[in-house]
Design an enzyme around this catalytic site. Sequence first.
Site, PDB file in Angstrom:
ATOM      1  N   THR A 122       5.263  -2.508  -8.955  1.00 40.16           N
ATOM      2  CA  THR A 122       5.033  -1.137  -8.500  1.00 40.16           C
ATOM      3  C   THR A 122       6.374  -0.415  -8.492  1.00 40.16           C
ATOM      4  OG1 THR A 122       3.252  -1.963  -7.114  1.00 40.16           O
ATOM      5  CG2 THR A 122       4.085   0.251  -6.605  1.00 40.16           C
ATOM      6  N   PHE A 154      -3.490  -4.102  -8.749  1.00 35.38           N
ATOM      7  CA  PHE A 154      -4.230  -3.669  -7.550  1.00 35.38           C
ATOM      8  C   PHE A 154      -4.786  -4.855  -6.760  1.00 35.38           C
ATOM      9  CE2 PHE A 154      -4.412  -0.258 -10.677  1.00 35.38           C
ATOM     10  CZ  PHE A 154      -3.963   0.820  -9.931  1.00 35.38           C
ATOM     11  N   LEU A 155      -4.359  -6.084  -7.095  1.00 34.91           N
ATOM     12  CA  LEU A 155      -4.965  -7.251  -6.441  1.00 34.91           C
ATOM     13  C   LEU A 155      -4.739  -7.256  -4.932  1.00 34.91           C
ATOM     14  CD1 LEU A 155      -2.504  -9.356  -5.629  1.00 34.91           C
ATOM     15  CD2 LEU A 155      -2.594  -9.909  -8.034  1.00 34.91           C
ATOM     16  N   LYS A 206      -1.171   4.159  -8.871  1.00 35.57           N
ATOM     17  CA  LYS A 206      -0.858   2.990  -8.025  1.00 35.57           C
ATOM     18  C   LYS A 206      -0.400   3.422  -6.629  1.00 35.57           C
ATOM     19  CE  LYS A 206       0.062  -0.899  -6.364  1.00 35.57           C
ATOM     20  NZ  LYS A 206      -0.997  -1.744  -5.877  1.00 35.57           N
ATOM     21  N   GLY A 255      -6.769  -1.760  14.152  1.00 37.96           N
ATOM     22  CA  GLY A 255      -5.948  -2.949  14.405  1.00 37.96           C
ATOM     23  C   GLY A 255      -4.557  -2.536  14.826  1.00 37.96           C
ATOM     24  N   GLY A 259       0.529  -3.613   7.396  1.00 38.58           N
ATOM     25  CA  GLY A 259       1.801  -4.277   7.107  1.00 38.58           C
ATOM     26  C   GLY A 259       1.726  -4.904   5.737  1.00 38.58           C
ATOM     27  N   CYS A 262       3.013  -4.464   0.523  1.00 33.26           N
ATOM     28  CA  CYS A 262       2.742  -3.289  -0.320  1.00 33.26           C
ATOM     29  C   CYS A 262       2.633  -1.962   0.424  1.00 33.26           C
ATOM     30  CB  CYS A 262       1.478  -3.527  -1.138  1.00 33.26           C
ATOM     31  SG  CYS A 262       1.714  -4.848  -2.339  1.00 33.26           S
ATOM     32  N   LYS A 265       5.809  -0.218   2.190  1.00 30.14           N
ATOM     33  CA  LYS A 265       6.901   0.188   1.290  1.00 30.14           C
ATOM     34  C   LYS A 265       6.418   1.215   0.271  1.00 30.14           C
ATOM     35  CE  LYS A 265       6.693  -3.295  -2.422  1.00 30.14           C
ATOM     36  NZ  LYS A 265       6.255  -2.454  -3.507  1.00 30.14           N
ATOM     37  N   LYS A 323      -2.493  -9.909   7.452  1.00 33.66           N
ATOM     38  CA  LYS A 323      -3.948  -9.782   7.448  1.00 33.66           C
ATOM     39  C   LYS A 323      -4.521 -11.199   7.378  1.00 33.66           C
ATOM     40  CE  LYS A 323      -4.659  -9.446   2.468  1.00 33.66           C
ATOM     41  NZ  LYS A 323      -5.222  -8.722   1.362  1.00 33.66           N
TER      42      LYS A 323
HETATM   43  P1  NAD Z   1       7.231 -11.687  -5.010  1.00 33.15           P
HETATM   44  O1  NAD Z   1       8.476 -11.496  -4.222  1.00 33.15           O
HETATM   45  O2  NAD Z   1       6.175 -12.598  -4.501  1.00 33.15           O
HETATM   46  O3  NAD Z   1       7.631 -12.194  -6.474  1.00 33.15           O
HETATM   47  C1  NAD Z   1       8.715 -11.721  -7.202  1.00 33.15           C
HETATM   48  C2  NAD Z   1       9.263 -12.893  -8.031  1.00 33.15           C
HETATM   49  O4  NAD Z   1      10.241 -12.405  -8.949  1.00 33.15           O
HETATM   50  C3  NAD Z   1       9.961 -13.966  -7.189  1.00 33.15           C
HETATM   51  O5  NAD Z   1       9.410 -15.230  -7.491  1.00 33.15           O
HETATM   52  C4  NAD Z   1      11.431 -13.869  -7.627  1.00 33.15           C
HETATM   53  O6  NAD Z   1      12.104 -15.116  -7.613  1.00 33.15           O
HETATM   54  C5  NAD Z   1      11.275 -13.357  -9.034  1.00 33.15           C
HETATM   55  N1  NAD Z   1      12.460 -12.696  -9.584  1.00 33.15           N
HETATM   56  C6  NAD Z   1      13.311 -11.835  -8.973  1.00 33.15           C
HETATM   57  N2  NAD Z   1      14.261 -11.420  -9.847  1.00 33.15           N
HETATM   58  C7  NAD Z   1      13.985 -12.020 -11.026  1.00 33.15           C
HETATM   59  C8  NAD Z   1      14.595 -11.979 -12.316  1.00 33.15           C
HETATM   60  N3  NAD Z   1      15.674 -11.244 -12.559  1.00 33.15           N
HETATM   61  N4  NAD Z   1      14.061 -12.729 -13.303  1.00 33.15           N
HETATM   62  C9  NAD Z   1      12.975 -13.493 -13.073  1.00 33.15           C
HETATM   63  N5  NAD Z   1      12.338 -13.573 -11.881  1.00 33.15           N
HETATM   64  C10 NAD Z   1      12.856 -12.845 -10.873  1.00 33.15           C
HETATM   65  O7  NAD Z   1       6.651 -10.228  -5.269  1.00 33.15           O
HETATM   66  P2  NAD Z   1       5.089  -9.819  -5.431  1.00 33.15           P
HETATM   67  O8  NAD Z   1       4.447  -9.753  -4.113  1.00 33.15           O
HETATM   68  O9  NAD Z   1       4.491 -10.638  -6.513  1.00 33.15           O
HETATM   69  O10 NAD Z   1       5.251  -8.310  -5.941  1.00 33.15           O
HETATM   70  C11 NAD Z   1       5.691  -8.030  -7.261  1.00 33.15           C
HETATM   71  C12 NAD Z   1       5.432  -6.562  -7.553  1.00 33.15           C
HETATM   72  O11 NAD Z   1       4.018  -6.314  -7.578  1.00 33.15           O
HETATM   73  C13 NAD Z   1       6.000  -5.590  -6.514  1.00 33.15           C
HETATM   74  O12 NAD Z   1       6.437  -4.435  -7.166  1.00 33.15           O
HETATM   75  C14 NAD Z   1       4.800  -5.287  -5.624  1.00 33.15           C
HETATM   76  O13 NAD Z   1       4.913  -4.023  -5.018  1.00 33.15           O
HETATM   77  C15 NAD Z   1       3.665  -5.304  -6.633  1.00 33.15           C
HETATM   78  N6  NAD Z   1       2.350  -5.635  -6.066  1.00 33.15           N
HETATM   79  C16 NAD Z   1       2.246  -6.642  -5.157  1.00 33.15           C
HETATM   80  C17 NAD Z   1       0.983  -6.968  -4.639  1.00 33.15           C
HETATM   81  C18 NAD Z   1       0.837  -8.056  -3.601  1.00 33.15           C
HETATM   82  O14 NAD Z   1      -0.230  -8.109  -2.958  1.00 33.15           O
HETATM   83  N7  NAD Z   1       1.814  -8.936  -3.388  1.00 33.15           N
HETATM   84  C19 NAD Z   1      -0.152  -6.267  -5.069  1.00 33.15           C
HETATM   85  C20 NAD Z   1      -0.003  -5.276  -6.037  1.00 33.15           C
HETATM   86  C21 NAD Z   1       1.260  -4.962  -6.519  1.00 33.15           C
END
Ligand code: NAD
Length: 419
Positions: A122, A154-155, A206, A255, A259, A262, A265, A323
């Site tokens: 995102t 969007f998961l 998004k 609730g 938090g 996503c 931030k 959650k």
């Molecule tokens: P996360 O922190 O779980 O995963 C990020 C991964 O990237 C980590 O494993 C980290 O080691 C790796 N990483 C960092 N720098 C790197 C690099 N230079 N090369 C290779 N790997 C590297 O993050 P997430 O929760 O999966 O979120 C990822 C993105 O997706 C964010 O932008 C978030 O806003 C978005 N998003 C998250 C969710 C959610 O529910 N978690 C849902 C929709 C969108």
Amino acid sequence: MAKIGVIGTGYVGLVTAVGFSELGHDVLGMDIDEEKISLLKKGASPIDEAGLEPVLRKNLEKGKLRFTTSIEEAMRFSEYVFVAVNTPVDEDGSADLSQVIDAVDSLASHLDHYAIIVIKSTVPVGTFELTEEILKLKGKIEGKDYDLASNPEFLREGKAYYDFMHPSRIIVGAKKKEVAEKVMSLYEGIDAPRLITSIQNAIVIKYASNAFLATRISFINEIANICEAIGADIADVKKGLGYDPRIGHHYLQPGIGYGGPCLPKDILALIRMSEQKGYYPQFLEAVHQKNEHQVRTVIFKIKNLLGRPLTGTKIGILGLTFKPETDDIRNSMTVRIIRRLIKEGAEVTAYDPGVKRVTERRGLSKLRLAQAPEDVFEGADLVAILTAWPQFRKLDWDALKGKMKAPRVLDAAYLFQEE
Ligand code: NAD
């Protein structure tokens, strides 16, 4: 079938890698976290996501899915490169793009054949221009060496793998329609509404989605607080409200506030993004402020119920995750509430079915983590339910209240009012 590299195998990247391999593509997941990659190579998922690990193992065994810490290997392999690194909140509330910049910088250094680079993280507007700038500095030419696309995710955590296979929609943004169509074709076999649009639109879709979800939560929390003030019952109010088909019952659970990794931030990033372009989104600021205020509201309710200051009290907490049905405590309002309680002198014991340990860096070194829900009741002055895990409903509440110093229970998660 395509060769797909996924940079960053966190929640989103891992689910994307496993999902694409299940759809029949050849996938190479890459991460700088060696521990994570070594677990993944053994077929163990570092995250607790329903249904993910068996599919991960199956596709590892079939050779459809592999993992590496080498960006060079990932770039040599990939026709499509999905960037799924994190974009946490920066000090001023905007998105911290350092992981994206590092990932793009290192992938650009090893881009030796044409590839479509898809940003799944995102990211705010301006990120694609920044990405192009980095690629240009490495001598890469758009259209010849690479094309860019946006494919926001969007998961829902806890249902992440299900959501990959059954998404609410697939959005792809790109400058060229044929590039977007190629990215969209990777999802063949998945039944979902599809929208091909501009990169700018994909970004706003998004952020606006998360801002809307945050709005629903702040709204229902506001109504719940009004109900308490005027002596109405939020359970019935919520029911009556949701029968309106224009409103609906989903995502209308009061609730302690939203938090997680996503919503908090992303709403802040949307506010900052908009401000930087000269428009101050007052309404979104109010949604955010309402959420911030929820921490104080819960602390106030705890103190009110105790009828005394927190110093020297024993407080039991049920729920740590942001959650239910996840192991994620990132940006959890629960953690903020516990920190506050400890700061004001309470002795806090917490239990969460999804959390086996908490690290000190989250400022919870004084927190006692219980191994069973029953432990938080022992000699407690008050027990607060902060996360609505359904299993808490099945506890023998009458017996457990008997273990407390006084039977004070605060259902701040409105668990017993959930349908
Ligand atoms: P996360 O922190 O779980 O995963 C990020 C991964 O990237 C980590 O494993 C980290 O080691 C790796 N990483 C960092 N720098 C790197 C690099 N230079 N090369 C290779 N790997 C590297 O993050 P997430 O929760 O999966 O979120 C990822 C993105 O997706 C964010 O932008 C978030 O806003 C978005 N998003 C998250 C969710 C959610 O529910 N978690 C849902 C929709 C969108």
